[in-house]
Scaffold this motif. Structure first.
Motif: not given
Length: 159
Positions: A92-102
């Motif tokens: 979930a953390w990896r997915s957030f960083n890839q899809a949303v990031g900053t």
């Protein structure tokens, strides 16, 4: 199941309070925030099935800002879950960083607190079991436990 009395909660020994949440900054970008919102219930379900991981209980509120209050047995167990390659969290953390990031579409946050006897207190009036009251043990807030200072001292000091 409303308890029509003044009650307090205790949890034996040390424990951790973990506040975590997300904020929907761009509500129309459903494809950005919906996967983030779906991830936490999966983690809670996983944790609830495996009590040996140290998770005790969680409460969740939904709004533009989604908030979870979690209770854990120890900081070490919380951190071990966060780093566990076999658990729901890392994907979930990896997915957030890839899809949303900053990109600003979805905000996420957390705060972590260690608690030990004498460092916390609670009171509930006309409430069903909730929060620490579900994670720990409820008891009447009477006698030395009528005041916050009395509850902080374990009921040994009169209000």
């Amino acid at each position: 199941m409303i308890k029509r009395e003044r009650i307090t909660a205790t949890l034996e020994g040390d424990f951790v309070v973990f506040l975590i949440g997300m904020r929907i900054n761009k509500p129309l970008l459903v494809h950005k925030w919906f996967p983030v919102a779906q991830a936490m219930p999966r983690m809670i379900k996983e944790l609830s099935r495996q009590p040996d991981l140290g998770f005790i209980h969680a409460e969740m509120w939904f709004s533009r800002t989604i908030i979870l209050v979690q209770y854990w047995r120890s900081m070490e167990q919380l951190l071990a879950y966060a780093k566990n390659k076999e658990a729901e969290h890392l994907p979930a953390w990896r997915s957030f960083n890839q899809a949303v990031g900053t990109d600003g579409s979805v905000g996420i946050w957390h705060e972590t607190y260690k608690a030990s006897p004498g460092s916390y207190e609670s009171v509930y009036v006309n409430m069903p079991p909730f929060g620490l009251g579900k994670a720990g043990v409820l008891q009447p807030a009477t006698g030395g436990k009528q005041s916050a200072s009395g509850r902080l001292s374990g009921g040994h000091n009169a209000p």
